[in-house]
Write a protein that holds these residues in place. Structure first.
Motif, PDB file in Angstrom:
ATOM      1  N   ALA A 273      84.121 -24.890 -23.384  1.00  0.00           N
ATOM      2  CA  ALA A 273      83.319 -26.110 -23.244  1.00  0.00           C
ATOM      3  C   ALA A 273      82.063 -26.021 -24.111  1.00  0.00           C
ATOM      4  O   ALA A 273      81.681 -27.005 -24.779  1.00  0.00           O
ATOM      5  N   GLU A 274      81.426 -24.864 -24.135  1.00  0.00           N
ATOM      6  CA  GLU A 274      80.234 -24.674 -24.964  1.00  0.00           C
ATOM      7  C   GLU A 274      80.571 -24.788 -26.446  1.00  0.00           C
ATOM      8  O   GLU A 274      79.834 -25.422 -27.214  1.00  0.00           O
ATOM      9  N   PHE A 275      81.676 -24.193 -26.861  1.00  0.00           N
ATOM     10  CA  PHE A 275      82.073 -24.271 -28.262  1.00  0.00           C
ATOM     11  C   PHE A 275      82.373 -25.718 -28.677  1.00  0.00           C
ATOM     12  O   PHE A 275      82.017 -26.150 -29.780  1.00  0.00           O
ATOM     13  N   THR A 276      83.024 -26.467 -27.796  1.00  0.00           N
ATOM     14  CA  THR A 276      83.328 -27.872 -28.103  1.00  0.00           C
ATOM     15  C   THR A 276      82.055 -28.684 -28.294  1.00  0.00           C
ATOM     16  O   THR A 276      81.945 -29.491 -29.234  1.00  0.00           O
ATOM     17  N   PHE A 277      81.088 -28.480 -27.420  1.00  0.00           N
ATOM     18  CA  PHE A 277      79.803 -29.166 -27.558  1.00  0.00           C
ATOM     19  C   PHE A 277      79.154 -28.834 -28.903  1.00  0.00           C
ATOM     20  O   PHE A 277      78.656 -29.719 -29.611  1.00  0.00           O
ATOM     21  N   ARG A 278      79.156 -27.556 -29.263  1.00  0.00           N
ATOM     22  CA  ARG A 278      78.548 -27.148 -30.536  1.00  0.00           C
ATOM     23  C   ARG A 278      79.257 -27.792 -31.727  1.00  0.00           C
ATOM     24  O   ARG A 278      78.603 -28.222 -32.689  1.00  0.00           O
TER      25      ARG A 278
END
Length: 294
Positions: A273-278
């Motif tokens: 989820a964090e990677f997708t946001f970035r």
């Protein structure tokens, strides 16, 4: 006793020009010069002259020193009053006058920096290429010290077909135009990320708000990844940024249920989820940078 022509002989005073030196010839009333007295008087005159000369020189030296001191103090006083160095700026009259008209310049200001989020908040500005391999490049993903292997990807214009339970209706009602999916694995844990694309930020935010605990995307298996989260309990997340809503579904490829003690599943879902946001944010930054350099 007679003193000649009316009066006693005048006393000789070496400092009085009209006084007379008595003469003593050696006998009777005849008078001859007193050479010893004359020598003593001459020596007295010379000493007094030297004293006067030395005294006058000392007074002159003191006067010169005082004048210099006054000049120095006066110069220092003017510098301190001016509040600057001793060099003086010439008066206005001494400066050369400019020739011709003095140019004037209109006030300018730097343009405000472009906001990257503006470029991913509306379909009219978000014109960069979009595909699963664009948002999720490469064959693996490293988050901290953990490496996740990239699995299959999918891209569909029929958003409802890639969702389950209550999510198909949420996506359809808010105008989802595209749904991209990708799966990553680590050991026996797999996670599918789904990115739903809308025309505006408001639509994506509303889809996030309307989603509930049963609003999940379909897991994506294949390419060596076993089926997962098909009947088993899995963990899901929902979020949005700009005109994108993104979802995760994490579980075991062994088909066992996920519990709160399965920290690896939670960590995997959070990392993706964090990677997708970035990646979505970088998409906006890249477009803002390109627009600023045009």
């Amino acid at each position: 006793m007679s003193y000649g022509q009316g009066g006693p002989p005048s006393q000789w005073d070496p400092w009085k020009p009209q006084s007379q030196q008595p003469w003593n010839s050696g006998g009777g009333n005849s008078q001859s010069p007193d050479w010893a007295a004359l020598a003593e008087a001459s020596e007295t005159r010379h000493k007094r002259r030297r004293l006067l000369f030395i005294g006058g020189g000392a007074i002159a030296t003191v006067a010169i020193g005082t004048a210099v001191a006054v000049a120095v103090v006066s110069a220092n006083g003017s510098n301190q009053a001016a509040g600057g160095p001793s060099s003086q700026v010439p008066a206005t009259a001494d400066l050369p006058s400019p020739t011709g008209a003095v140019p004037s310049f209109a006030p300018t200001s730097a343009p405000p920096p472009l906001d990257p989020k503006d470029f991913i908040s509306n379909v009219k500005k978000d014109r960069a290429p979009l595909a699963p391999d664009v948002l999720f490049p490469g064959t693996q993903l490293t988050m901290g010290e953990t490496v996740y292997k990239k699995g299959p990807t999918a891209d569909t214009r029929d958003c409802a077909s890639a969702a389950k339970a209550t999510l198909p209706k949420v996506l359809t009602d808010n105008g989802c135009s595209r749904l991209l999916r990708v799966t990553y694995t680590k050991d026996d844990v797999a996670v599918t990320v789904g990115v739903a694309v809308f025309d505006t930020e408001a639509q994506a935010a509303k889809a996030k708000q309307q989603a509930d605990t049963r609003s999940i995307i379909k897991s994506l298996a294949g390419g060596g990844v076993k089926e997962f989260c098909d009947g088993a309990v899995c963990r899901s997340t929902t979020n949005s940024y700009g005109r994108y809503a993104y979802f995760t579904l994490s579980g075991f490829t062994s088909a066992k249920d996920v519990t709160e003690q399965d920290k690896a599943v939670f960590t995997t879902g959070n990392d993706l989820a964090e990677f997708t946001f970035r990646q979505i944010r970088r998409r906006g930054e890249a477009q803002a940078s390109a627009a600023a350099n045009e």
